[in-house]
Write a protein that holds these residues in place. Structure first.
Motif, PDB file in Angstrom:
ATOM      1  N   GLY A 161      40.751  -5.845  23.193  1.00  0.00           N
ATOM      2  CA  GLY A 161      40.968  -7.331  23.038  1.00  0.00           C
ATOM      3  C   GLY A 161      40.012  -7.847  22.107  1.00  0.00           C
ATOM      4  N   SER A 162      40.098  -8.807  21.336  1.00  0.00           N
ATOM      5  CA  SER A 162      39.346  -9.602  20.392  1.00  0.00           C
ATOM      6  C   SER A 162      38.361 -10.611  21.373  1.00  0.00           C
ATOM      7  CB  SER A 162      40.203 -10.255  19.594  1.00  0.00           C
ATOM      8  OG  SER A 162      40.819  -9.556  18.530  1.00  0.00           O
ATOM      9  N   GLY A 163      37.595 -11.067  20.772  1.00  0.00           N
ATOM     10  CA  GLY A 163      36.455 -11.802  21.456  1.00  0.00           C
ATOM     11  C   GLY A 163      35.377 -11.295  21.702  1.00  0.00           C
ATOM     12  N   HIS A 164      35.119  -9.925  21.202  1.00  0.00           N
ATOM     13  CA  HIS A 164      33.843  -9.147  21.719  1.00  0.00           C
ATOM     14  C   HIS A 164      33.075  -8.897  20.317  1.00  0.00           C
ATOM     15  CE1 HIS A 164      35.541  -8.970  25.519  1.00  0.00           C
ATOM     16  NE2 HIS A 164      36.529  -8.214  25.273  1.00  0.00           N
ATOM     17  N   GLU A 165      33.509  -9.412  19.190  1.00  0.00           N
ATOM     18  CA  GLU A 165      32.888  -9.186  18.081  1.00  0.00           C
ATOM     19  C   GLU A 165      31.407  -9.007  17.826  1.00  0.00           C
ATOM     20  OE1 GLU A 165      36.711  -9.889  17.735  1.00  0.00           O
ATOM     21  OE2 GLU A 165      35.263 -11.087  18.570  1.00  0.00           O
ATOM     22  N   PRO A 166      30.824  -8.071  17.042  1.00  0.00           N
ATOM     23  CA  PRO A 166      31.560  -7.281  16.104  1.00  0.00           C
ATOM     24  C   PRO A 166      32.203  -6.091  16.685  1.00  0.00           C
ATOM     25  CG  PRO A 166      28.926  -6.930  16.308  1.00  0.00           C
ATOM     26  CD  PRO A 166      29.353  -8.163  17.040  1.00  0.00           C
ATOM     27  N   LEU A 167      32.118  -5.686  18.024  1.00  0.00           N
ATOM     28  CA  LEU A 167      32.930  -4.719  18.620  1.00  0.00           C
ATOM     29  C   LEU A 167      34.436  -5.126  18.364  1.00  0.00           C
ATOM     30  CD1 LEU A 167      32.441  -2.241  20.316  1.00  0.00           C
ATOM     31  CD2 LEU A 167      33.318  -3.623  22.258  1.00  0.00           C
ATOM     32  N   HIS A 168      35.233  -4.416  17.595  1.00  0.00           N
ATOM     33  CA  HIS A 168      35.229  -2.989  17.237  1.00  0.00           C
ATOM     34  C   HIS A 168      35.310  -2.912  15.733  1.00  0.00           C
ATOM     35  CE1 HIS A 168      35.643  -1.092  21.175  1.00  0.00           C
ATOM     36  NE2 HIS A 168      36.516  -2.061  21.375  1.00  0.00           N
ATOM     37  N   GLY A 169      35.856  -4.141  15.287  1.00  0.00           N
ATOM     38  CA  GLY A 169      36.053  -3.955  13.727  1.00  0.00           C
ATOM     39  C   GLY A 169      34.853  -3.864  12.960  1.00  0.00           C
ATOM     40  N   GLY A 170      33.685  -4.562  13.577  1.00  0.00           N
ATOM     41  CA  GLY A 170      32.539  -4.469  12.774  1.00  0.00           C
ATOM     42  C   GLY A 170      32.041  -3.155  12.697  1.00  0.00           C
ATOM     43  N   PHE A 171      32.281  -2.123  13.079  1.00  0.00           N
ATOM     44  CA  PHE A 171      31.734  -0.939  13.488  1.00  0.00           C
ATOM     45  C   PHE A 171      32.738   0.203  12.493  1.00  0.00           C
ATOM     46  CE2 PHE A 171      30.197  -2.820  17.399  1.00  0.00           C
ATOM     47  CZ  PHE A 171      28.833  -3.188  16.794  1.00  0.00           C
ATOM     48  N   VAL A 172      33.685  -0.081  11.838  1.00  0.00           N
ATOM     49  CA  VAL A 172      34.391   0.654  10.971  1.00  0.00           C
ATOM     50  C   VAL A 172      33.945   1.010   9.524  1.00  0.00           C
ATOM     51  CG1 VAL A 172      36.766   0.926   9.742  1.00  0.00           C
ATOM     52  CG2 VAL A 172      36.723  -0.198  12.068  1.00  0.00           C
ATOM     53  N   GLY A 173      33.656   2.116   9.360  1.00  0.00           N
ATOM     54  CA  GLY A 173      33.144   2.498   8.090  1.00  0.00           C
ATOM     55  C   GLY A 173      32.480   3.811   8.193  1.00  0.00           C
ATOM     56  N   TYR A 174      31.702   4.525   6.990  1.00  0.00           N
ATOM     57  CA  TYR A 174      31.289   5.623   6.911  1.00  0.00           C
ATOM     58  C   TYR A 174      30.092   5.706   8.112  1.00  0.00           C
ATOM     59  CZ  TYR A 174      28.433   9.437   5.140  1.00  0.00           C
ATOM     60  OH  TYR A 174      27.678  10.594   5.213  1.00  0.00           O
ATOM     61  N   GLY A 175      30.500   7.107   8.883  1.00  0.00           N
ATOM     62  CA  GLY A 175      29.399   7.203   9.984  1.00  0.00           C
ATOM     63  C   GLY A 175      29.835   6.491  11.251  1.00  0.00           C
ATOM     64  N   MET A 176      31.009   5.969  11.587  1.00  0.00           N
ATOM     65  CA  MET A 176      31.314   5.310  12.857  1.00  0.00           C
ATOM     66  C   MET A 176      32.666   5.504  13.045  1.00  0.00           C
ATOM     67  SD  MET A 176      28.850   2.175  14.361  1.00  0.00           S
ATOM     68  CE  MET A 176      29.182   1.813  15.986  1.00  0.00           C
ATOM     69  N   LEU A 177      33.474   4.358  13.068  1.00  0.00           N
ATOM     70  CA  LEU A 177      34.947   4.335  13.218  1.00  0.00           C
ATOM     71  C   LEU A 177      35.700   4.600  12.001  1.00  0.00           C
ATOM     72  CD1 LEU A 177      35.324   1.533  16.043  1.00  0.00           C
ATOM     73  CD2 LEU A 177      34.926   3.826  16.614  1.00  0.00           C
ATOM     74  N   ASP A 178      36.680   5.242  12.184  1.00  0.00           N
ATOM     75  CA  ASP A 178      37.822   5.234  11.134  1.00  0.00           C
ATOM     76  C   ASP A 178      38.715   4.076  11.279  1.00  0.00           C
ATOM     77  OD1 ASP A 178      37.168   8.081   9.464  1.00  0.00           O
ATOM     78  OD2 ASP A 178      36.953   8.217  11.663  1.00  0.00           O
ATOM     79  N   ALA A 179      38.900   3.593  12.439  1.00  0.00           N
ATOM     80  CA  ALA A 179      39.697   2.552  12.644  1.00  0.00           C
ATOM     81  C   ALA A 179      39.444   1.619  13.818  1.00  0.00           C
ATOM     82  CB  ALA A 179      41.497   2.879  12.556  1.00  0.00           C
ATOM     83  N   ALA A 180      39.809   0.435  13.773  1.00  0.00           N
ATOM     84  CA  ALA A 180      39.704  -0.332  15.207  1.00  0.00           C
ATOM     85  C   ALA A 180      41.040  -1.208  15.168  1.00  0.00           C
ATOM     86  CB  ALA A 180      38.474  -1.211  15.127  1.00  0.00           C
ATOM     87  N   VAL A 181      41.459  -1.303  16.518  1.00  0.00           N
ATOM     88  CA  VAL A 181      42.777  -2.041  16.544  1.00  0.00           C
ATOM     89  C   VAL A 181      42.529  -3.036  17.504  1.00  0.00           C
ATOM     90  CG1 VAL A 181      45.172  -1.977  17.372  1.00  0.00           C
ATOM     91  CG2 VAL A 181      43.800   0.302  16.813  1.00  0.00           C
TER      92      VAL A 181
END
Length: 333
Positions: free
Chosen positions: A54-74
């Motif tokens: 669920g949204s509302g916890h930003e930057p979790l999860h989208g803020g952690f997409v990138g090199y060395g961390m997540l490949d995708a966040a939904v």
């Protein structure tokens, strides 16, 4: 309710569009179905890592997409799990031929929807594994979970697991790292104020001006107890005691100490919390060798904090230090 929004129904859509505009050098966004992927996905031969909730916890999860961390966040709607369709689409996009790992916070909707998406991906020939994150020591079961909740320790699991995938570990090895981090991190939180979900328009729970909730969840779920407001040091002591007893942490341990803000807590207060937590750990012979302080797993505008302690070893320390380039965490690159 005072919020910088237009229509409550469009909060996630417009926020993700803004995230894309701000961080297009790191990510690309699918708007239908909605998910955020690293700009170079899929990375051939690399295990893909997908998380979300669920949204509302930003930057979790989208803020952690990138090199060395997540490949995708939904992202789902605020405090609501994403449905299987965007999870499946994200899984497909990040599949580089080495399999995909789902990192899932232990909330019933998240677990069920990620399981469904994994089954659908497996039917297409994508090898998918999942690790359920359950670092919260406050309560065993809650409104949203069977078992312990997944909370701020998720950030540490995502960072360290992402580093293992980036260095080229195979799927089984990446899963083992994620499970190792999850087994060695413990978290406890406190709320000073409630939060207001946009589509609800009113506080998710009620606290008197002189009350706090010990052991709160990241959606405003009840914790262990509601008490009168105390000085910061006393609150930190209340949070740390069950954390340290649970693993347990003992003299001689090296740890990462993570003080997380719930969205409405200024940095100056978080450092007051960190100071006391570090003091308590030192008194017990536990050495803080790595640290993180800031608003990383939030609950909209809730005032409060959580403390996470991760027992480190040489491997986990090295993976934590490994380069990362995301919107919310960047170092070494």
């Amino acid at each position: 309710m005072k919020k910088l929004i237009n229509d409550p129904k469009n909060v996630v859509i417009e926020a993700v569009a803004g995230f894309e505009a701000a961080h297009g050098d790191i990510v690309r966004v699918s708007h239908d179905p909605i998910f955020i992927a690293r700009s170079d996905a899929p990375v051939h031969g690399k295990v893909g890592i997908v998380s979300g909730g669920g949204s509302g916890h930003e930057p979790l999860h989208g803020g952690f997409v990138g090199y060395g961390m997540l490949d995708a966040a939904v992202p789902g709607a605020v405090f609501t799990s994403p449905t299987p369709d965007p999870i499946l689409a994200a899984t497909q996009v990040v599949d580089g031929g080495a399999g995909v790992l789902h990192l899932v916070k232990n909330y019933t909707g998240d677990v069920l929807n990620f399981e469904t998406a994994a089954d659908l991906a497996s039917a297409e020939g994508i090898e998918v594994r999942a690790v359920i994150i359950n670092d919260d020591v406050a309560v065993k079961d809650s409104l949203y979970t069977a078992g312990r909740r997944g909370v701020a320790g998720t950030v540490l699991v995502e960072k360290i697991t992402g580093a293992a995938a980036e260095r080229g570990d195979d799927l089984a090895a990446v899963v083992a790292v994620a499970e190792k981090v999850n087994s060695r991190v413990r978290t406890m939180g406190v709320a000073l104020t409630p939060c207001v979900v946009p589509h609800a328009g009113e506080p998710s729970f009620v606290l008197a001006d002189d009350e706090i909730e010990i052991g709160i969840g990241i959606h405003g779920e009840p914790g262990r107890e509601r008490i009168k407001l105390e000085p910061a040091d006393a609150i930190v002591d209340r949070l740390l005691a069950p954390i340290l007893d649970d693993l347990p942490f003992v003299a001689g341990d090296a740890v990462l100490l993570f003080v997380n803000g719930m969205g409405g807590t200024p940095q100056v207060e978080l450092y007051i919390v960190f100071r006391r937590a570090a003091e308590v750990l030192a008194e017990k012979g536990i050495t803080v060798t790595r640290s993180l302080v800031g608003n990383y797993t939030t609950s909209l505008e809730m005032a409060g904090t959580s403390i996470s302690v991760l027992k480190l070893d040489e491997e986990l320390t090295s993976l934590w230090d490994a380069p990362v380039q995301t919107a919310a965490l960047r170092w070494g690159r």
